[in-house]
Motif scaffolding. Structure first.
Motif, PDB file in Angstrom:
ATOM      1  N   ALA A  54       0.873  -1.154  -0.105  1.00 16.68           N
ATOM      2  CA  ALA A  54      -0.006   0.001  -0.059  1.00 16.68           C
ATOM      3  C   ALA A  54       0.828   1.308   0.119  1.00 16.68           C
ATOM      4  O   ALA A  54       1.896   1.192   0.691  1.00 16.68           O
ATOM      5  CB  ALA A  54      -1.143   0.115   1.224  1.00 16.68           C
ATOM      6  N   ARG A  55       0.275   2.339  -0.696  1.00 18.22           N
ATOM      7  CA  ARG A  55       1.151   3.541  -1.039  1.00 18.22           C
ATOM      8  C   ARG A  55       0.374   4.595  -0.415  1.00 18.22           C
ATOM      9  O   ARG A  55      -0.668   4.833  -1.102  1.00 18.22           O
ATOM     10  CB  ARG A  55       1.839   3.534  -2.130  1.00 18.22           C
ATOM     11  CG  ARG A  55       2.874   4.560  -2.561  1.00 18.22           C
ATOM     12  CD  ARG A  55       3.381   4.505  -3.822  1.00 18.22           C
ATOM     13  NE  ARG A  55       4.564   5.137  -4.211  1.00 18.22           N
ATOM     14  CZ  ARG A  55       5.415   5.611  -5.097  1.00 18.22           C
ATOM     15  NH1 ARG A  55       4.963   4.863  -6.276  1.00 18.22           N
ATOM     16  NH2 ARG A  55       6.631   6.095  -5.094  1.00 18.22           N
ATOM     17  N   CYS A  56       0.917   5.506   0.044  1.00 20.33           N
ATOM     18  CA  CYS A  56       0.391   6.984   0.320  1.00 20.33           C
ATOM     19  C   CYS A  56       1.561   7.978   0.760  1.00 20.33           C
ATOM     20  O   CYS A  56       2.736   7.668   0.716  1.00 20.33           O
ATOM     21  CB  CYS A  56      -0.598   6.855   1.379  1.00 20.33           C
ATOM     22  SG  CYS A  56      -0.093   6.588   2.900  1.00 20.33           S
ATOM     23  N   ALA A  57       1.190   9.192   0.763  1.00 21.80           N
ATOM     24  CA  ALA A  57       2.258  10.176   1.324  1.00 21.80           C
ATOM     25  C   ALA A  57       2.816   9.826   2.673  1.00 21.80           C
ATOM     26  O   ALA A  57       2.145   9.222   3.250  1.00 21.80           O
ATOM     27  CB  ALA A  57       1.712  11.582   1.252  1.00 21.80           C
ATOM     28  N   GLU A  58       4.251   9.903   2.863  1.00 18.86           N
ATOM     29  CA  GLU A  58       4.817   9.715   4.175  1.00 18.86           C
ATOM     30  C   GLU A  58       3.794  10.225   5.347  1.00 18.86           C
ATOM     31  O   GLU A  58       3.700   9.695   6.582  1.00 18.86           O
ATOM     32  CB  GLU A  58       6.120  10.018   4.320  1.00 18.86           C
ATOM     33  CG  GLU A  58       6.750   9.361   5.288  1.00 18.86           C
ATOM     34  CD  GLU A  58       6.874   8.105   5.836  1.00 18.86           C
ATOM     35  OE1 GLU A  58       6.508   7.662   6.833  1.00 18.86           O
ATOM     36  OE2 GLU A  58       7.388   7.417   4.863  1.00 18.86           O
ATOM     37  N   THR A  91       4.710  10.221  -1.781  1.00 18.19           N
ATOM     38  CA  THR A  91       4.945  11.513  -1.659  1.00 18.19           C
ATOM     39  C   THR A  91       3.524  12.079  -1.741  1.00 18.19           C
ATOM     40  O   THR A  91       3.324  13.646  -1.612  1.00 18.19           O
ATOM     41  CB  THR A  91       5.635  12.312  -2.444  1.00 18.19           C
ATOM     42  OG1 THR A  91       5.466  12.234  -3.723  1.00 18.19           O
ATOM     43  CG2 THR A  91       7.136  11.934  -2.439  1.00 18.19           C
ATOM     44  N   HIS A  92       2.447  11.609  -2.342  1.00 17.19           N
ATOM     45  CA  HIS A  92       1.045  11.945  -2.634  1.00 17.19           C
ATOM     46  C   HIS A  92       0.156  10.921  -2.209  1.00 17.19           C
ATOM     47  O   HIS A  92       0.419   9.993  -2.257  1.00 17.19           O
ATOM     48  CB  HIS A  92       0.938  12.477  -3.959  1.00 17.19           C
ATOM     49  CG  HIS A  92       1.911  13.331  -4.787  1.00 17.19           C
ATOM     50  ND1 HIS A  92       3.173  13.158  -5.110  1.00 17.19           N
ATOM     51  CD2 HIS A  92       1.661  14.631  -5.094  1.00 17.19           C
ATOM     52  CE1 HIS A  92       3.703  13.999  -5.741  1.00 17.19           C
ATOM     53  NE2 HIS A  92       2.804  15.278  -5.562  1.00 17.19           N
ATOM     54  N   THR A  93      -0.874  11.634  -1.638  1.00 18.15           N
ATOM     55  CA  THR A  93      -2.131  10.788  -1.225  1.00 18.15           C
ATOM     56  C   THR A  93      -3.330  11.170  -2.292  1.00 18.15           C
ATOM     57  O   THR A  93      -3.932  12.010  -2.240  1.00 18.15           O
ATOM     58  CB  THR A  93      -2.512  10.905   0.311  1.00 18.15           C
ATOM     59  OG1 THR A  93      -1.212  10.627   0.871  1.00 18.15           O
ATOM     60  CG2 THR A  93      -3.697  10.040   0.574  1.00 18.15           C
TER      61      THR A  93
END
Length: 203
Positions: free
Chosen positions: A42-46, A69-71
């Motif tokens: 899963a990926r989103c901004a830190e 870096t982006h959500t």
């Protein structure tokens, strides 16, 4: 084993407080019922990790964070099964370098874009090496732009060469036309509470 790759999102429904969304979260809910081996990436901004990742982890499927870096952010309203939706912000674009190193036991990779920009063709091609790809049709038809959700068929047809199974909603299927003619082995046509149809080899 199944590996799922996708961006988390922050969803605002009918003006309520935002909550976690995106395929990693909703797939984790489904995997609770299926009892099959799986991993979620899963990926989103830190800066949003502490808010969005724990609800996914709590659902029990092994979950790994992919730095971003982006959500992605969406606004929704519903009238029964009818949904009005806007893209408030796009999530990260996954490059081949962003793909996790998967174990040899992973036979299927489900790629779950929230917009056309999430997973470019070269990234899908890299993920498909030695594995079967299932792909969410949002990554074909959702224009990668902020504002009211806009669907069109301006996708790269080369992407379909790397897909085994394509999941489409009825609305997405209407944009693509004759889905039985698409050059993929299987199409899953979802119809909300009315279930799903499976087209295999055009039947």
């Amino acid at each position: 084993m199944i590996a799922l790759l996708g961006n988390l999102s922050r969803d605002r429904i009918a003006g309520a407080e935002p909550h976690v969304g995106g395929a990693p979260y909703h797939a984790a809910r489904a995997l609770q019922q299926l009892h099959v081996p799986a991993q979620i990436y899963a990926r989103c901004a830190e800066v949003d990790r502490a808010e969005l990742l724990p609800p996914v982890v709590a659902l029990g499927t092994p979950t790994h964070y992919v730095p971003g870096t982006h959500t992605a952010t969406f606004s929704f309203s519903y009238d029964g099964d009818d949904r009005t939706m806007a893209i408030d912000a796009l999530g990260d674009v996954w490059t081949p370098a962003d793909l996790p190193t998967l174990s040899e036991s992973v036979g299927w990779v489900h790629i779950a874009p929230l917009a056309r920009s999430d997973f470019p063709t070269e990234t899908v091609a890299a993920a498909a090496k030695g594995r079967r790809i299932s792909f969410d049709g949002q990554g074909l038809v959702r224009a990668a732009e902020a504002g009211p959700l806009r669907l069109d068929d301006d996708y790269d047809p080369e992407l379909l060469r790397h897909i085994w199974t394509l999941k489409l909603s009825e609305e997405e299927a209407e944009v693509l036309g004759d889905v039985a003619a698409l050059p993929v082995r299987e199409v899953l046509l979802t119809s909300g509470a009315r279930g799903v149809r499976v087209l295999a080899g055009g039947k």
